[in-house]
Motif scaffolding. Structure first.
Motif, mmCIF file in Angstrom:
data_model
loop_
_atom_site.group_PDB
_atom_site.id
_atom_site.type_symbol
_atom_site.label_atom_id
_atom_site.label_comp_id
_atom_site.label_asym_id
_atom_site.label_seq_id
_atom_site.Cartn_x
_atom_site.Cartn_y
_atom_site.Cartn_z
ATOM 1 N N ALA A 16 1.099 -0.998 0.075
ATOM 2 C CA ALA A 16 0.017 0.308 -0.111
ATOM 3 C C ALA A 16 0.703 1.128 -0.508
ATOM 4 O O ALA A 16 0.383 2.445 -0.989
ATOM 5 C CB ALA A 16 -0.844 -0.317 0.643
ATOM 6 N N ALA A 17 2.166 0.823 0.897
ATOM 7 C CA ALA A 17 3.087 2.243 0.754
ATOM 8 C C ALA A 17 4.054 1.945 0.113
ATOM 9 O O ALA A 17 5.283 1.614 0.513
ATOM 10 C CB ALA A 17 3.724 2.779 2.685
ATOM 11 N N GLU A 18 3.861 2.155 -1.419
ATOM 12 C CA GLU A 18 4.941 1.325 -2.032
ATOM 13 C C GLU A 18 5.970 2.446 -2.500
ATOM 14 O O GLU A 18 7.563 2.140 -2.844
ATOM 15 C CB GLU A 18 4.662 1.599 -3.818
ATOM 16 C CG GLU A 18 4.059 2.789 -4.529
ATOM 17 C CD GLU A 18 2.445 3.165 -3.509
ATOM 18 O OE1 GLU A 18 2.269 4.501 -4.102
ATOM 19 O OE2 GLU A 18 1.840 2.789 -2.866
ATOM 20 N N SER A 19 5.719 3.950 -2.229
ATOM 21 C CA SER A 19 7.227 4.994 -2.268
ATOM 22 C C SER A 19 8.181 3.922 -0.355
ATOM 23 O O SER A 19 9.197 4.010 -1.048
ATOM 24 C CB SER A 19 6.719 5.805 -1.341
ATOM 25 O OG SER A 19 6.124 6.614 -2.635
ATOM 26 N N GLU A 20 7.810 3.209 0.191
ATOM 27 C CA GLU A 20 8.320 3.192 1.190
ATOM 28 C C GLU A 20 8.693 1.222 0.946
ATOM 29 O O GLU A 20 10.080 0.848 0.852
ATOM 30 C CB GLU A 20 8.119 2.779 2.945
ATOM 31 C CG GLU A 20 7.604 4.072 2.565
ATOM 32 C CD GLU A 20 7.526 4.716 4.669
ATOM 33 O OE1 GLU A 20 7.472 3.756 5.787
ATOM 34 O OE2 GLU A 20 6.135 5.452 4.914
ATOM 35 N N SER A 21 7.748 0.922 0.363
ATOM 36 C CA SER A 21 8.270 -0.569 0.665
ATOM 37 C C SER A 21 6.964 -1.849 -0.530
ATOM 38 O O SER A 21 5.604 -1.533 -0.646
ATOM 39 C CB SER A 21 7.716 -1.775 2.074
ATOM 40 O OG SER A 21 8.151 -3.253 1.776
ATOM 41 N N THR A 22 7.522 -2.318 -1.888
ATOM 42 C CA THR A 22 6.626 -2.711 -2.120
ATOM 43 C C THR A 22 5.713 -3.992 -1.476
ATOM 44 O O THR A 22 5.189 -5.164 -2.347
ATOM 45 C CB THR A 22 6.820 -3.273 -3.721
ATOM 46 O OG1 THR A 22 8.095 -3.843 -3.137
ATOM 47 C CG2 THR A 22 7.289 -2.136 -3.700
ATOM 48 N N THR A 23 6.149 -4.185 -0.323
ATOM 49 C CA THR A 23 5.435 -5.811 -0.182
ATOM 50 C C THR A 23 5.581 -5.996 1.358
ATOM 51 O O THR A 23 4.632 -6.582 2.340
ATOM 52 C CB THR A 23 7.234 -7.172 -0.024
ATOM 53 O OG1 THR A 23 8.263 -5.720 1.086
ATOM 54 C CG2 THR A 23 7.279 -7.035 -1.258
ATOM 55 N N ALA A 24 5.828 -4.276 2.743
ATOM 56 C CA ALA A 24 5.679 -4.353 3.394
ATOM 57 C C ALA A 24 4.354 -3.847 3.543
ATOM 58 O O ALA A 24 3.798 -3.381 2.986
ATOM 59 C CB ALA A 24 6.391 -3.618 4.524
ATOM 60 N N CYS A 25 3.353 -4.489 4.815
ATOM 61 C CA CYS A 25 2.181 -4.629 5.176
ATOM 62 C C CYS A 25 1.915 -3.324 6.205
ATOM 63 O O CYS A 25 1.947 -3.210 6.896
ATOM 64 C CB CYS A 25 1.646 -5.850 5.971
ATOM 65 S SG CYS A 25 -0.470 -4.804 5.790
ATOM 66 N N LEU A 26 1.475 -1.925 5.222
ATOM 67 C CA LEU A 26 1.511 -0.502 5.267
ATOM 68 C C LEU A 26 0.267 0.479 5.513
ATOM 69 O O LEU A 26 -0.635 -0.351 4.800
ATOM 70 C CB LEU A 26 2.782 -0.318 5.715
ATOM 71 C CG LEU A 26 3.702 -0.384 5.816
ATOM 72 C CD1 LEU A 26 4.700 0.537 4.801
ATOM 73 C CD2 LEU A 26 3.623 -0.429 7.154
ATOM 74 N N ARG A 27 -0.209 1.060 6.093
ATOM 75 C CA ARG A 27 -1.625 1.890 6.383
ATOM 76 C C ARG A 27 -1.296 2.864 5.583
ATOM 77 O O ARG A 27 -0.305 3.701 5.926
ATOM 78 C CB ARG A 27 -2.131 1.620 7.822
ATOM 79 C CG ARG A 27 -3.661 2.351 7.439
ATOM 80 C CD ARG A 27 -4.367 2.616 9.025
ATOM 81 N NE ARG A 27 -5.818 2.862 8.634
ATOM 82 C CZ ARG A 27 -6.380 4.150 7.984
ATOM 83 N NH1 ARG A 27 -5.076 5.417 7.818
ATOM 84 N NH2 ARG A 27 -7.685 4.583 8.249
ATOM 85 N N ASP A 28 -1.628 3.387 4.207
ATOM 86 C CA ASP A 28 -2.042 4.465 4.066
ATOM 87 C C ASP A 28 -2.951 4.914 3.356
ATOM 88 O O ASP A 28 -3.578 5.196 1.647
ATOM 89 C CB ASP A 28 -1.116 4.152 2.857
ATOM 90 C CG ASP A 28 -0.900 5.743 1.372
ATOM 91 O OD1 ASP A 28 -0.873 6.618 2.062
ATOM 92 O OD2 ASP A 28 -0.674 5.871 0.016
ATOM 93 N N ALA A 29 -4.064 5.604 4.448
ATOM 94 C CA ALA A 29 -5.032 6.074 3.998
ATOM 95 C C ALA A 29 -4.832 7.521 3.095
ATOM 96 O O ALA A 29 -6.213 7.572 2.303
ATOM 97 C CB ALA A 29 -5.558 6.935 5.262
ATOM 98 N N ASP A 30 -3.924 8.009 3.343
ATOM 99 C CA ASP A 30 -4.024 10.051 2.152
ATOM 100 C C ASP A 30 -3.507 9.276 0.337
ATOM 101 O O ASP A 30 -3.227 10.282 -0.756
ATOM 102 C CB ASP A 30 -3.390 10.415 2.599
ATOM 103 C CG ASP A 30 -1.653 10.033 2.884
ATOM 104 O OD1 ASP A 30 -1.807 9.252 2.328
ATOM 105 O OD2 ASP A 30 -1.226 11.467 3.607
ATOM 106 N N HIS A 31 -3.333 7.758 0.290
ATOM 107 C CA HIS A 31 -2.707 7.219 -0.801
ATOM 108 C C HIS A 31 -0.806 8.305 -1.572
ATOM 109 O O HIS A 31 -1.828 8.405 -2.599
ATOM 110 C CB HIS A 31 -3.988 7.667 -2.011
ATOM 111 C CG HIS A 31 -4.525 6.459 -1.309
ATOM 112 N ND1 HIS A 31 -5.184 5.167 -1.399
ATOM 113 C CD2 HIS A 31 -6.461 7.053 -1.078
ATOM 114 C CE1 HIS A 31 -6.218 4.778 -0.943
ATOM 115 N NE2 HIS A 31 -7.259 5.993 -0.571
ATOM 116 N N ASP A 32 -0.893 8.602 -0.154
ATOM 117 C CA ASP A 32 0.591 9.389 -0.919
ATOM 118 C C ASP A 32 1.695 8.600 -1.197
ATOM 119 O O ASP A 32 2.978 8.983 -1.757
ATOM 120 C CB ASP A 32 0.763 10.226 0.008
ATOM 121 C CG ASP A 32 1.018 9.742 1.710
ATOM 122 O OD1 ASP A 32 1.027 9.192 1.126
ATOM 123 O OD2 ASP A 32 1.243 10.966 2.236
ATOM 124 N N GLY A 33 1.521 6.782 -1.072
ATOM 125 C CA GLY A 33 2.558 5.764 -1.441
ATOM 126 C C GLY A 33 3.771 6.297 -0.074
ATOM 127 O O GLY A 33 4.834 5.264 -0.313
#
Length: 373
Positions: A16-33
């Motif tokens: 979800a937070a592709e700017s940080e990690s393409t595999t880690a399970c993270l929350r990105d509510a504002d869709h900013d990466g």
């Protein structure tokens, strides 16, 4: 068996937070990466897509857009907030300029944000191996010997007159209040014992150990303070009409509004009885057991002890505009800004006086003199 760490939150999933990690399970509510810091990410505000690591910082709006955790009022990152936004940094666009920086003098840059780069002085006062200058904006800056706190205890503020003697100094503030400094333990009668109130127009310090000081108040009366047994304090004139005062070792003199001189105190060498009469004097300088007066036309007349020519060697003629004293020597500044010294040449204070001209003011102390160019 899946890898979604929160299957109830559509904003939380691996990548979800592709700017940080393409595999880690993270929350990105504002869709900013960028992932929410509350869920292990680095986005400090997951409700604002413009706030995340790497975002352009908008300074001084109270929002940490790039999530670096630094003050939003410190654009240059030097650890000091901008002076325009409640901080102390006088140039928040230059990391080398802040209150903790080392000052680089005379480069037209106030590196340490103290308001001074060029120390421009109007007056200078000289004591025993130290001096103080009164700046063009009323600040006081002292340097040299500091064994009795004559340098470090210089007051902050705005002042209009400065006098220095031995290991003490006094200054008049813009409102005419008196501030003296040095070591209270060495000179308690003068330092921290000044008269209170405002409206004083001139202050003078005694020479050598400076046990006594005098001032003229707003009613043109002389006020003296210092050593309890000193006759200079108890015998000071009680009438009014005085415009200047000078203090020697155990004698003092005043000038009234028409330039008459009146002296009191110890008279072992004629330093009281031999003071000139006739009026027309404009300034006083008191040596150890002597005195000199500057007339309204710039002539110099001296009296008292003449052990080293401090009386007999005074320059003749007119046009002198300032006079200063050491213990047994004097210096005067003429109309062209040249320095003339006479009397005891202790430490070369007479023979090494500058030979050029154009000086604006002078200060004379026990063993040295200074001029303002």
């Amino acid at each position: 068996g899946g890898d979604d760490c929160d299957d109830d939150d559509p904003a939380t999933f691996p990548g979800a937070a592709e700017s940080e990690s393409t595999t880690a399970c993270l929350r990105d509510a504002d869709h900013d990466g960028w992932g929410d810091t509350a869920r292990g990410g680095t986005d400090c505000d997951d409700q604002d897509e413009l706030t995340h690591p790497g975002a352009d910082e908008t300074w001084y709006d109270g929002v940490d857009q790039d999530c670096d955790g630094q003050s939003d009022y410190d654009a240059d990152g030097d650890g000091y907030d901008s002076g325009e936004h409640g901080g102390e940094d006088c140039d928040d666009a230059d990391q080398a300029i802040h209150p903790g920086a080392d000052e680089v003098w005379y480069d037209a840059v106030d590196s340490d944000c103290d308001g001074v780069d060029y120390l421009v002085f109007d007056q200078v006062g000289v004591g025993e191996s130290f001096a103080c200058g009164l700046g063009d904006t009323g600040f006081i800056h002292c340097w040299g010997k500091d064994d009795r706190k004559q340098v470090r205890n210089a007051p902050a503020g705005t002042f209009g007159q400065l006098v220095t003697s031995h290991a003490s100094s006094c200054a008049l503030s813009g409102t005419g209040s008196i501030h003296c400094w040095g070591s209270p333990s060495f000179n308690p009668e003068v330092v921290n014992n000044e008269p209170t109130g405002t409206g004083f127009t001139i202050v003078a310090l005694g020479i050598n150990s400076a046990r006594t000081a005098c001032a003229v108040d707003g009613s043109e009366q002389v006020v003296c303070w210092g050593h309890p047994g000193d006759a200079l304090v108890s015998a000071a004139p009680t009438d009014d009409g005085y415009v200047a005062v000078g203090v020697g070792y155990n004698h003092a003199c005043t000038l009234d509004g028409v330039g008459d001189i009146a002296c009191w105190g110890e008279d072992t060498h004629g330093q009281v009885a031999d003071a000139p009469s006739g009026g027309g004097y404009a300034a006083l300088a008191m040596g150890l057991y002597s005195g000199c007066a500057l007339s309204s036309v710039g002539g110099i007349e001296c009296w008292g002890l003449d052990s080293d020519g401090q009386v007999s060697a005074a320059p003749t003629g007119t046009g002198y505009r300032q006079i200063g004293h050491g213990m047994n020597y004097y210096c005067a500044l003429d109309a062209g800004g040249s320095v003339h010294c006479w009397g005891d040449d202790y430490s070369g204070a007479v023979s090494t006086a500058p030979t050029s001209n154009g000086f604006a003011s002078l200060g004379v102390g026990s063993d040295l003199g200074c001029v303002v160019n």
